[in-house]
Design an enzyme around this catalytic site. Structure first.
Site, PDB file in Angstrom:
ATOM      1  N   GLN A 181       0.840  -1.212   0.000  1.00 13.55           N
ATOM      2  CA  GLN A 181       0.000   0.000   0.000  1.00 13.55           C
ATOM      3  C   GLN A 181       0.869   1.253   0.000  1.00 13.55           C
ATOM      4  O   GLN A 181       1.867   1.335   0.716  1.00 13.55           O
ATOM      5  CB  GLN A 181      -0.898  -0.010   1.247  1.00 13.55           C
ATOM      6  CG  GLN A 181      -1.731   1.229   1.439  1.00 13.55           C
ATOM      7  CD  GLN A 181      -1.139   2.186   2.477  1.00 13.55           C
ATOM      8  OE1 GLN A 181      -0.332   1.783   3.304  1.00 13.55           O
ATOM      9  NE2 GLN A 181      -1.523   3.448   2.410  1.00 13.55           N
ATOM     10  N   TYR A 183       0.833   5.635   0.183  1.00 11.67           N
ATOM     11  CA  TYR A 183       0.020   6.780   0.607  1.00 11.67           C
ATOM     12  C   TYR A 183       0.330   8.026  -0.222  1.00 11.67           C
ATOM     13  O   TYR A 183      -0.485   8.532  -0.940  1.00 11.67           O
ATOM     14  CB  TYR A 183       0.358   7.143   2.057  1.00 11.67           C
ATOM     15  CG  TYR A 183      -0.667   6.749   3.088  1.00 11.67           C
ATOM     16  CD1 TYR A 183      -1.996   7.090   2.946  1.00 11.67           C
ATOM     17  CD2 TYR A 183      -0.275   6.065   4.222  1.00 11.67           C
ATOM     18  CE1 TYR A 183      -2.922   6.729   3.918  1.00 11.67           C
ATOM     19  CE2 TYR A 183      -1.190   5.710   5.195  1.00 11.67           C
ATOM     20  CZ  TYR A 183      -2.511   6.038   5.034  1.00 11.67           C
ATOM     21  OH  TYR A 183      -3.412   5.692   5.982  1.00 11.67           O
ATOM     22  N   ASP A 213      -8.126   8.262   0.552  1.00 14.76           N
ATOM     23  CA  ASP A 213      -9.142   8.916   1.388  1.00 14.76           C
ATOM     24  C   ASP A 213      -8.558   9.643   2.597  1.00 14.76           C
ATOM     25  O   ASP A 213      -9.287   9.983   3.516  1.00 14.76           O
ATOM     26  CB  ASP A 213     -10.183   7.888   1.862  1.00 14.76           C
ATOM     27  CG  ASP A 213      -9.569   6.758   2.687  1.00 14.76           C
ATOM     28  OD1 ASP A 213      -8.348   6.782   2.923  1.00 14.76           O
ATOM     29  OD2 ASP A 213     -10.324   5.854   3.086  1.00 14.76           O
ATOM     30  N   HIS A 302     -12.035   3.798   5.518  1.00 13.20           N
ATOM     31  CA  HIS A 302     -10.819   3.740   6.339  1.00 13.20           C
ATOM     32  C   HIS A 302     -11.150   3.248   7.751  1.00 13.20           C
ATOM     33  O   HIS A 302     -10.553   3.669   8.731  1.00 13.20           O
ATOM     34  CB  HIS A 302     -10.161   5.126   6.389  1.00 13.20           C
ATOM     35  CG  HIS A 302      -8.665   5.109   6.438  1.00 13.20           C
ATOM     36  ND1 HIS A 302      -7.876   5.539   5.396  1.00 13.20           N
ATOM     37  CD2 HIS A 302      -7.795   4.730   7.416  1.00 13.20           C
ATOM     38  CE1 HIS A 302      -6.592   5.436   5.739  1.00 13.20           C
ATOM     39  NE2 HIS A 302      -6.517   4.941   6.957  1.00 13.20           N
TER      40      HIS A 302
END
Ligand SMILES: Cc1cc2nc3c(=O)[nH]c(=O)nc-3n(C[C@H](O)[C@H](O)[C@H](O)COP(=O)(O)O)c2cc1C
Length: 404
Positions: A181, A183, A213, A302
């Site tokens: 992942q 960011y 998000d 989230h």
């Protein structure tokens, strides 16, 4: 269900887990106990307290109070909390509870097949481990233990940018493929991120998840109220180069508000791996994601940690699925705690689901074994729900399994 063959004391490996002959019958929990034992393990009576604590858990909710006893106050608040008044956390659960199921009887459910294929990767079941930050808050081995537990249960683990261990240590512990992942893809960080992308590819990660998000932090009041901070030595090599040790004050990420669609295009230009956008609730954003080249979408709020009063992610799923219209797979996370929740998510169009907090609690309670047990319980409940609604395989799960 009667007639189950326990797995002769061996751990369930990825290959075993994906073999349909091994997943055909369920006998709740008896098999889990067998599946968790390694020949070299001490006998149950000699095991440390953590195992005894983990053995008491029979459903995902059981892990939270056990984990709370083992975690520091800071770590428990960090993991369990959400943004502001935590309404979205509550709604994530309530929305699942309000969906009722419609059974179909006298269907041959002798064999239950939970296999799914995502981005060309066959998975023994549709349960993934969502990217979550800082696993060393839960267990000294951190993400390495998570990877081992995920593999033992045949689950794909999405390693977070805020991982506290390096891929060179995590990847050898993983027998199932990892995903990674990302960011912060702002221009000023791209040289660093390009290095992370290369490293993830080199260690065999099969997909990138970009979390979209969280351009700024949510109002994480419960964490703000804790006087403690992150413990020393809690490095996050894929996010901050410097030691994020004692004295680092939350908010955790700070602002990355200038991160836009252009950054997704940049990532697509530097990797050939599938890029999946996580944190989409708005069908128009889903449409733009597909048009930009995303290979998949994760409908997610989230876990209620960013913007409070967003609706439950399960309520946002169907409009996104309709807009995407089969162009790419849609996944969902947020509040999934029961096998029936997995069934409901798939009935509403998700190809797979992710869980967050439950496996962190499993990790805190009993390391890799705890993670595996969380996934195995959820998977077995899912198999039971499929059998009890007359749905022997994933293809047979559709909206008609919902009572409406
Ligand atoms: C302690 C914690 C840390 C998290 N860290 C991240 C993260 O670094 N990146 C991310 O995309 N999502 C992160 N999330 C959100 C999860 O990926 C996931 O969306 C959420 O946990 C799903 O909800 P659930 O916890 O109710 O299963 C985090 C969640 C928790 C609980």
């Amino acid at each position: 269900m009667p007639g189950s063959k326990p797995e002769s004391g061996a751990r369930q490996t990825q290959n075993q887990a994906s073999d349909p002959s091994r997943i055909k019958r369920v006998r709740p929990h008896a098999r889990l106990e067998a599946a968790e034992r390694r020949p070299s393990d001490p006998k149950p009576s000699q095991r440390p307290n953590s195992h005894q604590a983990g053995a008491a858990a029979v459903c995902l909710a059981d892990f939270e109070p056990l984990a709370k006893k083992r975690l520091s106050h800071f770590a428990y608040e960090y993991i369990s909390s959400g943004a502001a008044d935590e309404l979205t956390i509550r709604w994530n659960r309530e929305a699942f509870d309000q969906i009722r199921l419609r059974p179909k009887v006298l269907v041959d459910v002798e064999k239950i097949d939970t296999r799914v294929t995502l981005f060309g990767q066959e998975m023994p079941h549709p349960i993934l481990l969502a990217p979550t930050a800082r696993h060393r808050l839960s267990h000294p081995e951190g993400e390495v233990a998570t990877a081992r537990g995920a593999s033992d249960a045949g689950a794909t683990f999405v390693v977070a940018s805020l991982s506290t261990r390096r891929l060179q240590d995590i990847a050898p512990a993983a027998k199932s493929p990892l995903w990674f992942q990302l960011y912060d893809l702002r221009k000023e960080r791209r040289e660093f991120v390009r290095g992370v992308v290369k490293e993830a590819e080199q260690f065999g990660c099969r997909a990138f998840i970009v979390t979209v998000d969280a351009p700024v932090d949510g109002a994480r009041n419960r964490v703000q109220r804790v006087a403690e901070q992150l413990p020393p030595g809690m490095e996050t090599p894929y996010y901050q180069k410097a030691n994020a040790g004692a004295g680092v004050v939350l908010p955790i990420m700070g602002s990355m508000g200038s991160f836009t669609w252009e950054a997704v295009e940049w990532l697509l230009s530097v990797t050939r791996l599938p890029v999946v956008l996580k944190g989409i609730m708005n069908p128009d954003d889903a449409d733009q994601a597909v048009r930009t080249g995303a290979a998949g979408i994760i409908v997610s709020n989230h876990g209620g940690r960013c913007l409070d009063t967003l609706p439950a992610s399960i309520n946002a799923l169907e409009p996104v699925v309709q807009k995407v219209a089969g162009r790419v797979p849609v996944l969902v996370d947020g509040g999934i705690r029961r096998g029936t929740d997995v069934l409901k998510a798939l009935a509403l169009g998700a190809k797979a689901v992710l869980i967050g907090r439950p496996y962190l609690y499993g990790l805190a309670v009993n390391g890799a074994e705890g993670v595996a047990k969380v996934v195995n319980i959820l998977r077995e409940e899912f198999q039971m729900a499929m059998a009890l609604t007359g749905r022997p395989d994933i293809r047979s799960i559709d909206r008609s399994v919902l009572w409406e």
